[in-house]
Design a protein around this motif. Structure first.
Motif, mmCIF file in Angstrom:
data_model
loop_
_atom_site.group_PDB
_atom_site.id
_atom_site.type_symbol
_atom_site.label_atom_id
_atom_site.label_comp_id
_atom_site.label_asym_id
_atom_site.label_seq_id
_atom_site.Cartn_x
_atom_site.Cartn_y
_atom_site.Cartn_z
ATOM 1 N N GLU A 302 0.832 -1.204 0.000
ATOM 2 C CA GLU A 302 0.000 0.000 0.000
ATOM 3 C C GLU A 302 0.870 1.259 0.000
ATOM 4 O OE1 GLU A 302 -2.673 -3.223 1.491
ATOM 5 O OE2 GLU A 302 -0.581 -2.667 1.709
ATOM 6 N N VAL A 303 1.954 1.251 0.774
ATOM 7 C CA VAL A 303 2.864 2.398 0.820
ATOM 8 C C VAL A 303 3.436 2.670 -0.572
ATOM 9 C CG1 VAL A 303 5.077 3.227 1.708
ATOM 10 C CG2 VAL A 303 3.441 2.136 3.248
ATOM 11 N N LYS A 304 3.808 1.611 -1.270
ATOM 12 C CA LYS A 304 4.360 1.753 -2.621
ATOM 13 C C LYS A 304 3.307 2.294 -3.579
ATOM 14 C CE LYS A 304 6.620 -0.921 -6.292
ATOM 15 N NZ LYS A 304 7.090 -2.272 -6.711
ATOM 16 N N ARG A 305 2.087 1.757 -3.492
ATOM 17 C CA ARG A 305 1.021 2.219 -4.387
ATOM 18 C C ARG A 305 0.667 3.679 -4.133
ATOM 19 N NH1 ARG A 305 -2.556 -2.970 -2.860
ATOM 20 N NH2 ARG A 305 -1.546 -4.551 -4.164
ATOM 21 N N ILE A 306 0.638 4.062 -2.858
ATOM 22 C CA ILE A 306 0.313 5.449 -2.515
ATOM 23 C C ILE A 306 1.335 6.399 -3.139
ATOM 24 C CG2 ILE A 306 0.227 7.113 -0.612
ATOM 25 C CD1 ILE A 306 -0.999 4.846 1.099
ATOM 26 N N ALA A 307 2.602 6.054 -3.028
ATOM 27 C CA ALA A 307 3.661 6.902 -3.587
ATOM 28 C C ALA A 307 3.511 7.035 -5.098
ATOM 29 C CB ALA A 307 5.031 6.328 -3.233
ATOM 30 N N GLU A 308 3.204 5.927 -5.767
ATOM 31 C CA GLU A 308 3.047 5.951 -7.215
ATOM 32 C C GLU A 308 1.827 6.774 -7.626
ATOM 33 O OE1 GLU A 308 2.849 1.837 -8.211
ATOM 34 O OE2 GLU A 308 5.024 1.535 -8.156
ATOM 35 N N ALA A 309 0.726 6.591 -6.905
ATOM 36 C CA ALA A 309 -0.505 7.310 -7.243
ATOM 37 C C ALA A 309 -0.368 8.807 -7.002
ATOM 38 C CB ALA A 309 -1.672 6.754 -6.429
ATOM 39 N N GLU A 310 0.305 9.183 -5.904
ATOM 40 C CA GLU A 310 0.495 10.601 -5.623
ATOM 41 C C GLU A 310 1.410 11.250 -6.653
ATOM 42 O OE1 GLU A 310 1.818 10.652 -1.555
ATOM 43 O OE2 GLU A 310 -0.221 11.011 -0.809
ATOM 44 N N ALA A 311 2.362 10.484 -7.179
ATOM 45 C CA ALA A 311 3.304 11.023 -8.158
ATOM 46 C C ALA A 311 2.712 11.076 -9.562
ATOM 47 C CB ALA A 311 4.584 10.187 -8.168
ATOM 48 N N ASN A 312 1.918 10.057 -9.915
ATOM 49 C CA ASN A 312 1.469 9.917 -11.299
ATOM 50 C C ASN A 312 -0.030 10.101 -11.530
ATOM 51 O OD1 ASN A 312 4.173 9.153 -12.034
ATOM 52 N ND2 ASN A 312 3.754 7.116 -11.210
ATOM 53 N N GLY A 313 -0.813 10.224 -10.464
ATOM 54 C CA GLY A 313 -2.261 10.306 -10.622
ATOM 55 C C GLY A 313 -2.872 8.926 -10.761
ATOM 56 N N MET A 314 -4.204 8.887 -10.832
ATOM 57 C CA MET A 314 -4.934 7.620 -10.887
ATOM 58 C C MET A 314 -5.774 7.540 -12.152
ATOM 59 S SD MET A 314 -5.813 7.985 -6.894
ATOM 60 C CE MET A 314 -5.700 9.743 -7.171
ATOM 61 N N GLU A 315 -5.789 6.375 -12.769
ATOM 62 C CA GLU A 315 -6.499 6.181 -14.022
ATOM 63 C C GLU A 315 -8.015 6.203 -13.816
ATOM 64 O OE1 GLU A 315 -5.383 5.954 -17.077
ATOM 65 O OE2 GLU A 315 -3.218 5.827 -16.701
ATOM 66 N N ILE A 316 -8.706 6.813 -14.771
ATOM 67 C CA ILE A 316 -10.173 6.780 -14.827
ATOM 68 C C ILE A 316 -10.556 6.061 -16.114
ATOM 69 C CG2 ILE A 316 -12.282 8.147 -14.964
ATOM 70 C CD1 ILE A 316 -10.976 8.551 -12.327
ATOM 71 N N ASP A 317 -11.167 4.888 -16.010
ATOM 72 C CA ASP A 317 -11.539 4.160 -17.224
ATOM 73 C C ASP A 317 -12.722 4.844 -17.905
ATOM 74 O OD1 ASP A 317 -14.194 2.577 -16.570
ATOM 75 O OD2 ASP A 317 -12.903 2.330 -14.820
ATOM 76 N N GLU A 318 -12.931 4.517 -19.162
ATOM 77 C CA GLU A 318 -13.919 5.209 -19.991
ATOM 78 C C GLU A 318 -15.334 5.093 -19.427
ATOM 79 O OE1 GLU A 318 -15.100 7.750 -22.841
ATOM 80 O OE2 GLU A 318 -13.015 7.088 -22.564
ATOM 81 N N LYS A 319 -15.688 3.925 -18.953
ATOM 82 C CA LYS A 319 -17.056 3.739 -18.455
ATOM 83 C C LYS A 319 -17.283 4.507 -17.153
ATOM 84 C CE LYS A 319 -18.206 -0.546 -20.803
ATOM 85 N NZ LYS A 319 -18.730 -1.934 -20.698
ATOM 86 N N LEU A 320 -16.264 4.553 -16.286
ATOM 87 C CA LEU A 320 -16.395 5.351 -15.066
ATOM 88 C C LEU A 320 -16.475 6.828 -15.419
ATOM 89 C CD1 LEU A 320 -16.465 5.716 -12.028
ATOM 90 C CD2 LEU A 320 -13.964 5.563 -11.999
ATOM 91 N N TYR A 321 -15.682 7.241 -16.414
ATOM 92 C CA TYR A 321 -15.732 8.629 -16.870
ATOM 93 C C TYR A 321 -17.137 8.997 -17.331
ATOM 94 C CZ TYR A 321 -15.241 12.603 -20.038
ATOM 95 O OH TYR A 321 -15.418 13.802 -20.698
ATOM 96 N N GLU A 322 -17.762 8.107 -18.108
ATOM 97 C CA GLU A 322 -19.114 8.380 -18.600
ATOM 98 C C GLU A 322 -20.108 8.479 -17.442
ATOM 99 O OE1 GLU A 322 -20.016 9.241 -21.548
ATOM 100 O OE2 GLU A 322 -18.008 8.996 -22.404
ATOM 101 N N GLN A 323 -19.959 7.621 -16.440
ATOM 102 C CA GLN A 323 -20.837 7.681 -15.270
ATOM 103 C C GLN A 323 -20.677 9.015 -14.539
ATOM 104 O OE1 GLN A 323 -19.792 4.274 -12.879
ATOM 105 N NE2 GLN A 323 -21.135 2.880 -14.005
ATOM 106 N N LEU A 324 -19.420 9.402 -14.327
ATOM 107 C CA LEU A 324 -19.146 10.641 -13.621
ATOM 108 C C LEU A 324 -19.586 11.857 -14.438
ATOM 109 C CD1 LEU A 324 -15.594 9.790 -12.215
ATOM 110 C CD2 LEU A 324 -17.724 9.916 -10.913
ATOM 111 N N LYS A 325 -19.415 11.766 -15.737
ATOM 112 C CA LYS A 325 -19.811 12.876 -16.612
ATOM 113 C C LYS A 325 -21.315 13.104 -16.536
ATOM 114 C CE LYS A 325 -19.378 14.551 -21.371
ATOM 115 N NZ LYS A 325 -18.859 14.251 -22.735
ATOM 116 N N GLU A 326 -22.081 12.028 -16.531
ATOM 117 C CA GLU A 326 -23.541 12.151 -16.432
ATOM 118 C C GLU A 326 -23.941 12.761 -15.093
ATOM 119 O OE1 GLU A 326 -27.580 9.361 -16.656
ATOM 120 O OE2 GLU A 326 -25.606 8.492 -17.062
ATOM 121 N N ILE A 327 -23.288 12.290 -14.020
ATOM 122 C CA ILE A 327 -23.574 12.825 -12.689
ATOM 123 C C ILE A 327 -23.255 14.313 -12.628
ATOM 124 C CG2 ILE A 327 -22.793 12.791 -10.276
ATOM 125 C CD1 ILE A 327 -22.292 9.718 -10.732
#
Length: 341
Positions: A302-327
């Motif tokens: 988890e410590v390793k993943r947190i460092a990577e995510a804070e440095a590089n951001g987190m992926e948003i897949d297309e279907k989640l993007y569409e859900q969030l866009k509608e909201i």
């Protein structure tokens, strides 16, 4: 597309604020959501967020939430969450358990009438930050079939344990081969799931997440995971005045009232030993483990993943993007202003 830590927090808070959630609830839901994504538990982070909005729409999350302490002694408490956000109810429950532990050595708080709370480890982490041991368990809608059966009856029933130390030592896991959220995420993305995760409704192995959701998820370690899930079902059902077995609803289906239960335990090490000695010995054991070879201590990944995510951001897949866009469109929020290519 990607989203940064700060932008995800801001997006979640803006959406919830426009829906009428309190400042406190906006903050706690955002903190729990980003915690899941930073640790790599994306099935319980922003990907799960639309479920909470459906719950608000269905009235199964009460925006006027305020917990009720129904029973209390110096060491224990029983909380009615009054259908509030699971994140807010759980935060208050764990904080109460920590307070009791600081006062008398141990605090144990049971919760019923709450909602899905994200990742279990977010709450055991609260204990770590206050220098105490945290243990959190919960039950969920049926997902695991008893050994030898084909119909789901037990939840994925997660357990999280956090140990205060100079480094992050924490375990957060489902008692099933994988969390139900992983199947929900795979279905959303149109992906298959690994063999050994789930059975279809006829009890046959499947790599189709939709069939697995209709059938059952396998317990981890066969009888061991099943036995642990069974015990958690009792400790977070009958013990805390919550539902159990087939009567548990609302953790996956946002249109149904959430009837699951939680149990929060905090232990103050200083009531047993000198806290610094406890930390030193804990770290010494961790080092012994690391010295054995290419391995890790629970919490290292988890410590390793947190460092990577804070440095590089987190992926948003297309279907989640569409859900969030509608909201966001319905709330007049510019979703694209929060995202990066």
């Amino acid at each position: 597309m990607k989203i940064t830590k700060d932008n995800e927090i801001s997006l979640v808070k803006e959406i919830l604020k426009k829906l009428g959630a309190s400042e406190e609830d906006c903050e706690l839901v955002a903190e729990a959501t980003i915690d899941a994504d930073l640790k790599g538990f994306t099935s319980h982070g922003l990907g799960r967020f639309p479920q909470y909005l459906k719950s608000i729409e269905a009235g199964t999350i009460n925006l006027e939430d305020n917990i009720t302490i129904e029973k209390e002694t110096p060491a224990i408490a029983l909380i009615n969450g009054n259908s509030g956000f699971g994140q807010a109810v759980s935060y208050k429950a764990m904080k109460l358990a920590i307070k009791k532990a600081k006062e008398i050595g141990v605090g144990c708080v049971g919760v019923h009438n709450s909602n899905h709370f994200g990742v279990t480890g977010f709450y055991s982490d609260l204990a770590i930050r206050d220098g105490v041991i945290g243990l959190v368990i919960a039950n969920t809608e049926p997902a695991i079939a008893p050994l030898g059966a084909s119909k789901a009856l037990l939840g994925t029933n997660p357990i999280a344990i956090g140990i205060p130390s100079d480094t992050y030592i924490a375990l957060d896991m489902a008692t099933s081969a994988t969390a139900r959220g992983k199947l929900l995420e795979a279905r959303r993305k149109g992906n298959s799931i690994p063999e050994g995760w789930a059975l279809d409704a006829d009890g046959n192995p499947t790599t189709d997440p939709d069939e697995g959701l209709k059938g059952s998820i396998l317990p981890f370690g066969a009888h061991k995971g099943y036995g642990l899930a069974f015990m958690i079902e009792l400790l977070t059902g009958p013990l805390v005045s919550a539902a159990w077995g087939k009567e548990v609803t609302g953790t996956a289906d946002p249109t149904k009232d959430c009837t699951k239960g939680d149990l929060y335990l905090a232990i103050d090490p200083s009531k047993f030993v000198d806290p610094e000695t406890f930390k030193e010995q804990t770290e010494a054991f961790c080092q012994e483990v690391r010295d054995t070879g290419d391995t890790f201590v629970p919490g290292d990944l988890e410590v390793k993943r947190i460092a990577e995510a804070e440095a590089n951001g987190m992926e948003i897949d297309e279907k989640l993007y569409e859900q969030l866009k509608e909201i966001c469109s319905d709330l007049e929020i510019d979703i694209d202003s929060y995202l990066e290519e």
